[in-house]
Design a protein around this motif. Structure first.
Motif, PDB file in Angstrom:
ATOM      1  N   LEU A  88       0.831  -1.206   0.000  1.00 32.17           N
ATOM      2  CA  LEU A  88       0.000   0.000   0.000  1.00 32.17           C
ATOM      3  C   LEU A  88       0.867   1.258   0.000  1.00 32.17           C
ATOM      4  N   ASP A  89       1.977   1.226   0.731  1.00 26.23           N
ATOM      5  CA  ASP A  89       2.889   2.373   0.729  1.00 26.23           C
ATOM      6  C   ASP A  89       3.426   2.641  -0.676  1.00 26.23           C
ATOM      7  N   TRP A  90       3.723   1.585  -1.428  1.00 20.83           N
ATOM      8  CA  TRP A  90       4.202   1.752  -2.799  1.00 20.83           C
ATOM      9  C   TRP A  90       3.118   2.356  -3.688  1.00 20.83           C
ATOM     10  N   LEU A  91       1.850   2.095  -3.381  1.00 20.04           N
ATOM     11  CA  LEU A  91       0.744   2.566  -4.219  1.00 20.04           C
ATOM     12  C   LEU A  91       0.210   3.938  -3.818  1.00 20.04           C
ATOM     13  N   VAL A  92       0.618   4.446  -2.669  1.00 20.97           N
ATOM     14  CA  VAL A  92      -0.001   5.649  -2.117  1.00 20.97           C
ATOM     15  C   VAL A  92       0.140   6.874  -3.023  1.00 20.97           C
ATOM     16  N   SER A  93       1.218   7.012  -3.740  1.00 18.26           N
ATOM     17  CA  SER A  93       1.413   8.222  -4.548  1.00 18.26           C
ATOM     18  C   SER A  93       1.037   8.030  -6.018  1.00 18.26           C
ATOM     19  N   GLY A  94       0.557   6.842  -6.372  1.00 16.49           N
ATOM     20  CA  GLY A  94       0.195   6.585  -7.761  1.00 16.49           C
ATOM     21  C   GLY A  94      -1.212   7.034  -8.101  1.00 16.49           C
ATOM     22  N   SER A  95      -1.509   7.035  -9.361  1.00 15.24           N
ATOM     23  CA  SER A  95      -2.840   7.450  -9.822  1.00 15.24           C
ATOM     24  C   SER A  95      -3.800   6.263  -9.935  1.00 15.24           C
ATOM     25  N   GLU A  96      -3.320   5.046  -9.688  1.00 13.99           N
ATOM     26  CA  GLU A  96      -4.145   3.845  -9.876  1.00 13.99           C
ATOM     27  C   GLU A  96      -5.114   3.601  -8.717  1.00 13.99           C
ATOM     28  N   PHE A  97      -4.769   4.053  -7.532  1.00 12.68           N
ATOM     29  CA  PHE A  97      -5.526   3.690  -6.338  1.00 12.68           C
ATOM     30  C   PHE A  97      -6.742   4.577  -6.026  1.00 12.68           C
ATOM     31  N   PRO A  98      -6.625   5.901  -6.133  1.00  7.41           N
ATOM     32  CA  PRO A  98      -7.750   6.748  -5.725  1.00  7.41           C
ATOM     33  C   PRO A  98      -9.071   6.359  -6.392  1.00  7.41           C
ATOM     34  N   GLU A  99     -10.107   6.295  -5.568  1.00  3.90           N
ATOM     35  CA  GLU A  99     -11.492   6.002  -5.961  1.00  3.90           C
ATOM     36  C   GLU A  99     -11.742   4.549  -6.353  1.00  3.90           C
ATOM     37  N   ILE A 100     -10.762   3.663  -6.192  1.00 10.13           N
ATOM     38  CA  ILE A 100     -11.006   2.250  -6.513  1.00 10.13           C
ATOM     39  C   ILE A 100     -11.954   1.657  -5.463  1.00 10.13           C
ATOM     40  N   PRO A 101     -12.990   0.948  -5.907  1.00  5.31           N
ATOM     41  CA  PRO A 101     -13.851   0.255  -4.950  1.00  5.31           C
ATOM     42  C   PRO A 101     -13.079  -0.913  -4.322  1.00  5.31           C
ATOM     43  N   ILE A 102     -13.295  -1.137  -3.027  1.00  2.00           N
ATOM     44  CA  ILE A 102     -12.536  -2.157  -2.302  1.00  2.00           C
ATOM     45  C   ILE A 102     -13.477  -3.064  -1.528  1.00  2.00           C
ATOM     46  N   MET A 103     -13.229  -4.361  -1.662  1.00  2.58           N
ATOM     47  CA  MET A 103     -13.912  -5.393  -0.884  1.00  2.58           C
ATOM     48  C   MET A 103     -12.871  -5.975   0.061  1.00  2.58           C
ATOM     49  N   LEU A 104     -13.202  -6.037   1.343  1.00  2.00           N
ATOM     50  CA  LEU A 104     -12.288  -6.615   2.321  1.00  2.00           C
ATOM     51  C   LEU A 104     -12.777  -8.004   2.726  1.00  2.00           C
ATOM     52  N   ILE A 105     -11.827  -8.923   2.890  1.00  2.00           N
ATOM     53  CA  ILE A 105     -12.134 -10.256   3.390  1.00  2.00           C
ATOM     54  C   ILE A 105     -11.349 -10.457   4.679  1.00  2.00           C
ATOM     55  N   ASN A 106     -12.058 -10.873   5.712  1.00  2.00           N
ATOM     56  CA  ASN A 106     -11.443 -11.172   7.003  1.00  2.00           C
ATOM     57  C   ASN A 106     -11.582 -12.679   7.227  1.00  2.00           C
ATOM     58  N   THR A 107     -10.466 -13.377   7.397  1.00  2.00           N
ATOM     59  CA  THR A 107     -10.515 -14.833   7.578  1.00  2.00           C
ATOM     60  C   THR A 107     -10.483 -15.243   9.046  1.00  2.00           C
ATOM     61  N   SER A 108     -10.452 -14.267   9.926  1.00  2.00           N
ATOM     62  CA  SER A 108     -10.503 -14.532  11.360  1.00  2.00           C
ATOM     63  C   SER A 108     -11.446 -13.512  11.988  1.00  2.00           C
ATOM     64  N   PRO A 109     -12.749 -13.798  11.985  1.00  2.00           N
ATOM     65  CA  PRO A 109     -13.726 -12.805  12.433  1.00  2.00           C
ATOM     66  C   PRO A 109     -13.464 -12.198  13.806  1.00  2.00           C
ATOM     67  N   ARG A 110     -12.719 -12.879  14.672  1.00  2.00           N
ATOM     68  CA  ARG A 110     -12.420 -12.273  15.971  1.00  2.00           C
ATOM     69  C   ARG A 110     -11.288 -11.246  15.882  1.00  2.00           C
ATOM     70  N   ALA A 111     -10.592 -11.208  14.761  1.00  2.00           N
ATOM     71  CA  ALA A 111      -9.497 -10.257  14.553  1.00  2.00           C
ATOM     72  C   ALA A 111     -10.037  -9.037  13.810  1.00  2.00           C
ATOM     73  N   ARG A 112     -10.343  -7.998  14.522  1.00  2.00           N
ATOM     74  CA  ARG A 112     -10.948  -6.806  13.931  1.00  2.00           C
ATOM     75  C   ARG A 112      -9.984  -5.614  13.843  1.00  2.00           C
ATOM     76  N   HIS A 113      -8.907  -5.658  14.601  1.00  2.00           N
ATOM     77  CA  HIS A 113      -7.995  -4.514  14.615  1.00  2.00           C
ATOM     78  C   HIS A 113      -7.367  -4.260  13.247  1.00  2.00           C
ATOM     79  N   ALA A 114      -6.908  -5.316  12.589  1.00  2.00           N
ATOM     80  CA  ALA A 114      -6.283  -5.151  11.268  1.00  2.00           C
ATOM     81  C   ALA A 114      -7.302  -4.646  10.254  1.00  2.00           C
TER      82      ALA A 114
END
Length: 174
Positions: A88-114
């Motif tokens: 993500l740090d490598w992508l932060v200054s690029g033009s590819e990331f802004p406004e991209i829709p994102i789906m998150l998958i959590n494989t450990s439902p008790r782990a919410r901090h990350a």
């Protein structure tokens, strides 16, 4: 629709990689899923941003071609995995990331901090987390591979539902 899926884990038997592989199998015919790699990215250094880094160029091209981004991240010490944060740090200054829709998958439902930290990072980067599409599946503690997830009635239903919600959020804008 074209989606880029990233696992935030480099582990060979990663639950997060299993989840994105299952997502690829479960995707309907009108949704093409490409699984990207973050394993060859060097440690982020802004001094290197002008360099030709093949792994970064490949990632940026895949993201630019995608209509949406799927991220499955493990939680380490209540945070995002180092390899994913590095990507993500490598992508932060690029033009590819802004406004991209994102789906998150959590494989450990008790782990919410990350997941919370990941939402903060990607929204700061101007990504759009689609909450209705973001899912949790209880892979932690199982020995399931991608096909096992596909064959698991509850997990496959959750992933399919998330994909459908992601499609519905993105399709009108295509």
């Amino acid at each position: 629709m074209k989606l880029l899926a990233l696992s935030g884990s480099l582990r060979r038997l990663s639950h997060n990689t299993t989840a994105v592989k299952a997502l690829k199998i479960l995707a309907p015919d009108h949704v093409e899923v490409t699984i990207g790699s973050i394993s060859e990215l060097p440690l982020f250094n802004p001094d290197r941003e002008g360099e030709n880094i093949p792994a970064l160029a490949t990632l940026k091209l895949a993201l630019e071609a995608a209509d949406g981004l799927v991220i499955s991240s493990p939680e380490y010490a209540h945070g995002i995995s180092g390899p994913l944060k590095n990507a993500l740090d490598w992508l932060v200054s690029g033009s590819e990331f802004p406004e991209i829709p994102i789906m998150l998958i959590n494989t450990s439902p008790r782990a919410r901090h990350a997941q919370d930290a990941l939402r903060e990072v990607v929204t700061t980067m101007s990504g759009r987390v689609i909450e209705k599409a973001s899912v949790s599946i209880p892979l932690l503690g199982t020995e399931l591979d991608a096909q096992g997830v596909v064959e698991h009635p509850e997990m496959s239903t959750v992933i399919r539902h998330g994909l459908n919600e992601f499609y519905l959020a993105i399709a009108p804008k295509l």
